[in-house]
Motif scaffolding. Structure first.
Motif, PDB file in Angstrom:
ATOM      1  N   SER A   1      -8.694   1.811   2.826  1.00 48.60           N
ATOM      2  CA  SER A   1     -10.064   2.027   2.352  1.00 48.60           C
ATOM      3  C   SER A   1     -10.337   3.500   2.058  1.00 48.60           C
ATOM      4  N   ARG A   2      -9.470   4.384   2.535  1.00 47.13           N
ATOM      5  CA  ARG A   2      -9.685   5.808   2.335  1.00 47.13           C
ATOM      6  C   ARG A   2      -8.821   6.411   1.232  1.00 47.13           C
ATOM      7  N   LYS A   3      -7.777   5.698   0.817  1.00 49.21           N
ATOM      8  CA  LYS A   3      -6.875   6.220  -0.200  1.00 49.21           C
ATOM      9  C   LYS A   3      -6.932   5.339  -1.434  1.00 49.21           C
ATOM     10  N   ILE A   4      -7.670   5.801  -2.438  1.00 48.70           N
ATOM     11  CA  ILE A   4      -7.873   5.054  -3.672  1.00 48.70           C
ATOM     12  C   ILE A   4      -7.566   5.980  -4.844  1.00 48.70           C
ATOM     13  N   VAL A   5      -6.751   5.485  -5.788  1.00 48.16           N
ATOM     14  CA  VAL A   5      -6.420   6.283  -6.975  1.00 48.16           C
ATOM     15  C   VAL A   5      -6.612   5.431  -8.231  1.00 48.16           C
ATOM     16  N   ASP A   6      -6.751   6.091  -9.349  1.00 47.40           N
ATOM     17  CA  ASP A   6      -6.831   5.416 -10.642  1.00 47.40           C
ATOM     18  C   ASP A   6      -5.470   4.767 -10.924  1.00 47.40           C
ATOM     19  N   ALA A   7      -5.473   3.485 -11.258  1.00 48.23           N
ATOM     20  CA  ALA A   7      -4.222   2.753 -11.496  1.00 48.23           C
ATOM     21  C   ALA A   7      -3.503   3.226 -12.754  1.00 48.23           C
ATOM     22  N   LYS A   8      -4.156   4.028 -13.563  1.00 51.91           N
ATOM     23  CA  LYS A   8      -3.532   4.542 -14.782  1.00 51.91           C
ATOM     24  C   LYS A   8      -2.974   5.950 -14.581  1.00 51.91           C
ATOM     25  N   SER A   9      -3.025   6.441 -13.337  1.00 54.86           N
ATOM     26  CA  SER A   9      -2.583   7.796 -13.015  1.00 54.86           C
ATOM     27  C   SER A   9      -1.205   7.767 -12.366  1.00 54.86           C
ATOM     28  N   LEU A  10      -0.219   8.234 -13.088  1.00 53.93           N
ATOM     29  CA  LEU A  10       1.152   8.279 -12.588  1.00 53.93           C
ATOM     30  C   LEU A  10       1.243   9.100 -11.298  1.00 53.93           C
ATOM     31  N   LEU A  11       0.695  10.302 -11.311  1.00 57.88           N
ATOM     32  CA  LEU A  11       0.776  11.165 -10.133  1.00 57.88           C
ATOM     33  C   LEU A  11      -0.030  10.611  -8.966  1.00 57.88           C
ATOM     34  N   GLY A  12      -1.155   9.987  -9.263  1.00 60.26           N
ATOM     35  CA  GLY A  12      -1.960   9.381  -8.202  1.00 60.26           C
ATOM     36  C   GLY A  12      -1.205   8.289  -7.473  1.00 60.26           C
ATOM     37  N   ILE A  13      -0.523   7.435  -8.234  1.00 62.55           N
ATOM     38  CA  ILE A  13       0.236   6.335  -7.627  1.00 62.55           C
ATOM     39  C   ILE A  13       1.412   6.887  -6.832  1.00 62.55           C
ATOM     40  N   LEU A  14       2.112   7.862  -7.373  1.00 62.71           N
ATOM     41  CA  LEU A  14       3.241   8.460  -6.652  1.00 62.71           C
ATOM     42  C   LEU A  14       2.778   9.123  -5.353  1.00 62.71           C
ATOM     43  N   ALA A  15       1.562   9.661  -5.344  1.00 62.22           N
ATOM     44  CA  ALA A  15       1.023  10.284  -4.133  1.00 62.22           C
ATOM     45  C   ALA A  15       0.792   9.253  -3.023  1.00 62.22           C
ATOM     46  N   LEU A  16       0.574   7.987  -3.398  1.00 63.08           N
ATOM     47  CA  LEU A  16       0.401   6.935  -2.395  1.00 63.08           C
ATOM     48  C   LEU A  16       1.732   6.569  -1.739  1.00 63.08           C
ATOM     49  N   GLY A  17       2.820   6.878  -2.409  1.00 60.48           N
ATOM     50  CA  GLY A  17       4.143   6.626  -1.865  1.00 60.48           C
ATOM     51  C   GLY A  17       4.750   5.335  -2.380  1.00 60.48           C
ATOM     52  N   LEU A  18       6.070   5.312  -2.411  1.00 58.12           N
ATOM     53  CA  LEU A  18       6.801   4.121  -2.848  1.00 58.12           C
ATOM     54  C   LEU A  18       6.990   3.184  -1.661  1.00 58.12           C
ATOM     55  N   GLU A  19       7.323   1.937  -1.968  1.00 53.77           N
ATOM     56  CA  GLU A  19       7.607   0.907  -0.965  1.00 53.77           C
ATOM     57  C   GLU A  19       6.371   0.439  -0.194  1.00 53.77           C
ATOM     58  N   ASN A  20       5.184   0.940  -0.533  1.00 52.73           N
ATOM     59  CA  ASN A  20       3.959   0.493   0.126  1.00 52.73           C
ATOM     60  C   ASN A  20       3.356  -0.668  -0.644  1.00 52.73           C
ATOM     61  N   VAL A  21       2.715  -1.574   0.072  1.00 56.55           N
ATOM     62  CA  VAL A  21       1.973  -2.642  -0.577  1.00 56.55           C
ATOM     63  C   VAL A  21       0.598  -2.082  -0.919  1.00 56.55           C
ATOM     64  N   LEU A  22       0.263  -2.109  -2.205  1.00 59.18           N
ATOM     65  CA  LEU A  22      -0.999  -1.565  -2.697  1.00 59.18           C
ATOM     66  C   LEU A  22      -1.859  -2.684  -3.258  1.00 59.18           C
ATOM     67  N   GLU A  23      -3.151  -2.499  -3.200  1.00 59.30           N
ATOM     68  CA  GLU A  23      -4.071  -3.489  -3.744  1.00 59.30           C
ATOM     69  C   GLU A  23      -4.609  -2.984  -5.077  1.00 59.30           C
ATOM     70  N   LEU A  24      -4.350  -3.739  -6.137  1.00 57.48           N
ATOM     71  CA  LEU A  24      -4.847  -3.397  -7.468  1.00 57.48           C
ATOM     72  C   LEU A  24      -6.191  -4.083  -7.674  1.00 57.48           C
ATOM     73  N   CYS A  25      -7.208  -3.292  -7.960  1.00 56.48           N
ATOM     74  CA  CYS A  25      -8.545  -3.816  -8.249  1.00 56.48           C
ATOM     75  C   CYS A  25      -8.817  -3.625  -9.735  1.00 56.48           C
ATOM     76  N   ILE A  26      -9.081  -4.725 -10.427  1.00 56.20           N
ATOM     77  CA  ILE A  26      -9.386  -4.685 -11.860  1.00 56.20           C
ATOM     78  C   ILE A  26     -10.867  -4.985 -12.009  1.00 56.20           C
ATOM     79  N   TYR A  27     -11.620  -4.034 -12.514  1.00 59.62           N
ATOM     80  CA  TYR A  27     -13.070  -4.161 -12.615  1.00 59.62           C
ATOM     81  C   TYR A  27     -13.459  -4.746 -13.964  1.00 59.62           C
ATOM     82  N   SER A  28     -13.719  -6.040 -13.957  1.00 58.65           N
ATOM     83  CA  SER A  28     -14.105  -6.725 -15.186  1.00 58.65           C
ATOM     84  C   SER A  28     -14.736  -8.063 -14.830  1.00 58.65           C
ATOM     85  N   ASP A  29     -15.690  -8.472 -15.638  1.00 58.53           N
ATOM     86  CA  ASP A  29     -16.276  -9.802 -15.470  1.00 58.53           C
ATOM     87  C   ASP A  29     -15.416 -10.854 -16.156  1.00 58.53           C
TER      88      ASP A  29
END
Length: 78
Positions: free
Chosen positions: A34-62
């Motif tokens: 809940s404290r570590k959230i990055v833009d899913a379109k950001s390469l560096l943001g995702i790499l900062a979360l680390g590899l091998e982790n299970v991440l939750e992708l939130c897609i904001y759309s109706d």
């Protein structure tokens, strides 16, 4: 909002993922906790979360976002 769990094992997978999701107009975030959230379109943001982790992708759309989920299906985990 639609949510799916994803996982990346290599930096190349992260790069491929960002190239795919960047083609869509939807706003998307990846959450490690809940404290570590990055833009899913950001390469560096995702790499900062680390590899091998299970991440939750939130897609904001109706709309139904099956097109995105299908395009990234190789990274989606159960």
């Amino acid at each position: 909002m639609n949510q799916v769990k994803v996982q990346f094992r290599t930096p190349q997978e992260v790069m491929d993922f960002t190239n795919v999701v960047s083609k869509y107009e939807y706003n998307m975030d990846l959450k490690k906790s809940s404290r570590k959230i990055v833009d899913a379109k950001s390469l560096l943001g995702i790499l900062a979360l680390g590899l091998e982790n299970v991440l939750e992708l939130c897609i904001y759309s109706d709309d139904n976002c099956d097109d995105v989920v299908k395009a990234i299906s190789r990274y989606v985990i159960a």
